[in-house]
Design an enzyme around this catalytic site. Structure first.
Site, PDB file in Angstrom:
ATOM      1  N   ARG A   1       1.333 -12.759   2.049  1.00  0.00           N
ATOM      2  CA  ARG A   1       1.885 -11.438   2.361  1.00  0.00           C
ATOM      3  C   ARG A   1       2.872 -11.061   1.266  1.00  0.00           C
ATOM      4  O   ARG A   1       3.677 -11.886   0.815  1.00  0.00           O
ATOM      5  CB  ARG A   1       2.582 -11.437   3.716  1.00  0.00           C
ATOM      6  CG  ARG A   1       3.023 -10.026   4.095  1.00  0.00           C
ATOM      7  CD  ARG A   1       3.545  -9.935   5.496  1.00  0.00           C
ATOM      8  NE  ARG A   1       3.987  -8.574   5.771  1.00  0.00           N
ATOM      9  CZ  ARG A   1       4.809  -8.255   6.735  1.00  0.00           C
ATOM     10  NH1 ARG A   1       5.274  -9.188   7.550  1.00  0.00           N
ATOM     11  NH2 ARG A   1       5.164  -7.006   6.918  1.00  0.00           N
ATOM     12  N   HIS A   2       2.823  -9.830   0.851  1.00  0.00           N
ATOM     13  CA  HIS A   2       3.673  -9.303  -0.220  1.00  0.00           C
ATOM     14  C   HIS A   2       5.161  -9.490   0.090  1.00  0.00           C
ATOM     15  O   HIS A   2       5.556  -9.751   1.229  1.00  0.00           O
ATOM     16  CB  HIS A   2       3.374  -7.819  -0.446  1.00  0.00           C
ATOM     17  CG  HIS A   2       3.626  -6.990   0.779  1.00  0.00           C
ATOM     18  ND1 HIS A   2       4.887  -6.628   1.193  1.00  0.00           N
ATOM     19  CD2 HIS A   2       2.773  -6.479   1.694  1.00  0.00           C
ATOM     20  CE1 HIS A   2       4.803  -5.915   2.301  1.00  0.00           C
ATOM     21  NE2 HIS A   2       3.528  -5.822   2.629  1.00  0.00           N
TER      22      HIS A   2
ATOM     23  N   HIS B   1      -1.371  -7.664   3.014  1.00  0.00           N
ATOM     24  CA  HIS B   1      -0.444  -7.098   3.988  1.00  0.00           C
ATOM     25  C   HIS B   1      -0.639  -7.757   5.352  1.00  0.00           C
ATOM     26  O   HIS B   1      -1.668  -8.386   5.615  1.00  0.00           O
ATOM     27  CB  HIS B   1      -0.682  -5.594   4.091  1.00  0.00           C
ATOM     28  CG  HIS B   1      -0.706  -4.921   2.759  1.00  0.00           C
ATOM     29  ND1 HIS B   1       0.412  -4.414   2.166  1.00  0.00           N
ATOM     30  CD2 HIS B   1      -1.723  -4.716   1.870  1.00  0.00           C
ATOM     31  CE1 HIS B   1       0.097  -3.903   0.976  1.00  0.00           C
ATOM     32  NE2 HIS B   1      -1.195  -4.077   0.778  1.00  0.00           N
TER      33      HIS B   1
ATOM     34  N   ARG C   1       3.533  -2.935  -3.759  1.00  0.00           N
ATOM     35  CA  ARG C   1       4.262  -4.068  -3.191  1.00  0.00           C
ATOM     36  C   ARG C   1       3.420  -5.336  -3.238  1.00  0.00           C
ATOM     37  O   ARG C   1       3.941  -6.427  -3.443  1.00  0.00           O
ATOM     38  CB  ARG C   1       4.752  -3.756  -1.777  1.00  0.00           C
ATOM     39  CG  ARG C   1       3.684  -3.440  -0.751  1.00  0.00           C
ATOM     40  CD  ARG C   1       4.336  -2.923   0.532  1.00  0.00           C
ATOM     41  NE  ARG C   1       3.401  -2.594   1.581  1.00  0.00           N
ATOM     42  CZ  ARG C   1       2.854  -1.401   1.776  1.00  0.00           C
ATOM     43  NH1 ARG C   1       3.137  -0.401   0.944  1.00  0.00           N
ATOM     44  NH2 ARG C   1       2.025  -1.195   2.765  1.00  0.00           N
TER      45      ARG C   1
ATOM     46  N   GLU D   1      -3.097  -2.292   3.568  1.00  0.00           N
ATOM     47  CA  GLU D   1      -2.596  -2.377   4.939  1.00  0.00           C
ATOM     48  C   GLU D   1      -3.320  -1.343   5.804  1.00  0.00           C
ATOM     49  O   GLU D   1      -4.092  -0.514   5.311  1.00  0.00           O
ATOM     50  CB  GLU D   1      -1.078  -2.119   4.927  1.00  0.00           C
ATOM     51  CG  GLU D   1      -0.393  -2.164   6.279  1.00  0.00           C
ATOM     52  CD  GLU D   1      -0.522  -3.505   6.991  1.00  0.00           C
ATOM     53  OE1 GLU D   1      -1.617  -3.773   7.539  1.00  0.00           O
ATOM     54  OE2 GLU D   1       0.448  -4.264   7.039  1.00  0.00           O
TER      55      GLU D   1
END
Length: 192
Positions: A8-9, A144, A53, A76
C-alpha cells in the site's frame, strides 16, 4: 509459482474518502521506506497504479529492481460523488447507500463511482495480465487499500464483507502466491 507483493502506498493524511484523486504520498519516513525495500525480494518487478501516491512510493522502494509502466487499472476505488468527502457527511445525505456500500459490498455504487464488483473485475484483470506476462516471477505491486483487498478476497475466496475486515496499513506488504493449484497467502498487512 508467481509471488505478488502488494504494497500500500505511503500515507496521504487525508481524512476523507480518497479514490481517484491524485493526492501525493508523505514519503518523509525514509527509514521505513528503506526497511520496506529490504523486505521485498530481489530480483523482482515493480509496478504501480498511475496515481502519484502509488507511483512515487514505487519509485522510492524500487531500488535496482525493474520498474514496469504505471497501470491505471490498479487504481483505488472510484468513489464518484463521494470523492474527498468525509464518511459522516455522506452518511448524513445518503445513509442507506453508504452503509450498504461498506456493509454489503457488491453491486452498490457511489453516485458516478464504481461498485465493489466493478473494482474487483478491473483489478483482477490487471493482475491476471501481469501474471500472464511475468509468470513465475516476483512482482511488487504498489497500489491502494481497495485494490489490495480485491486480491485478498480472491486468494482467500472470501465474501466481500469479510475482505473488508482486513486491515491494510500504509507501506504494508501483503504476499500472495499463485501456484498451479490455486492461491496461497503468506501474509497480510506486514509492516517493515
Amino acid at each position: 509459482m508467481t509471488r505478488l507483493h502488494l504494497v500500500r502506498h505511503g500515507p496521504t493524511h487525508a481524512k476523507s474518502m480518497v479514490g481517484w484523486s491524485d493526492l501525493p504520498a508523505d514519503l518523509s519516513d525514509t527509514a521505513q521506506l528503506d526497511r520496506l525495500s529490504l523486505l521485498l525480494p530481489r530480483p523482482a518487478l515493480v509496478v504501480s497504479s498511475d496515481l502519484r501516491r502509488a507511483a512515487a512510493t514505487a519509485d522510492a522502494i524500487a531500488g535496482n529492481r525493474r520498474r514496469l509502466p504505471n497501470d491505471p487499472a490498479l487504481r483505488e476505488i472510484n468513489f464518484g460523488a463521494w470523492e474527498l468527502r468525509r464518511f459522516a457527511e455522506i452518511e448524513a445525505e445518503d445513509p442507506e447507500r453508504i452503509r450498504a456500500y461498506w456493509d454489503t459490498p457488491g453491486d452498490v455504487r457511489p453516485p458516478g463511482g464504481e461498485s465493489w464488483n466493478e473494482v474487483c473485475a478491473r483489478v483482477d484483470a490487471a493482475v491476471d495480465r501481469l501474471i500472464a506476462a511475468h509468470d513465475g516471477q516476483d512482482i511488487v505491486i504498489v497500489a491502494h487499500f481497495g485494490a489490495i483487498l480485491t486480491q485478498v478476497q480472491r486468494a482467500l475466496r472470501l465474501p466481500a464483507a469479510d475482505a473488508f475486515s482486513h486491515r491494510i496499513d500504509n507501506l504494508s506488504v501483503t504476499e500472495l502466491s499463485l501456484y498451479p493449484d490455486g492461491w496461497r497467502v503468506a501474509g497480510i498487512n506486514r509492516l517493515p
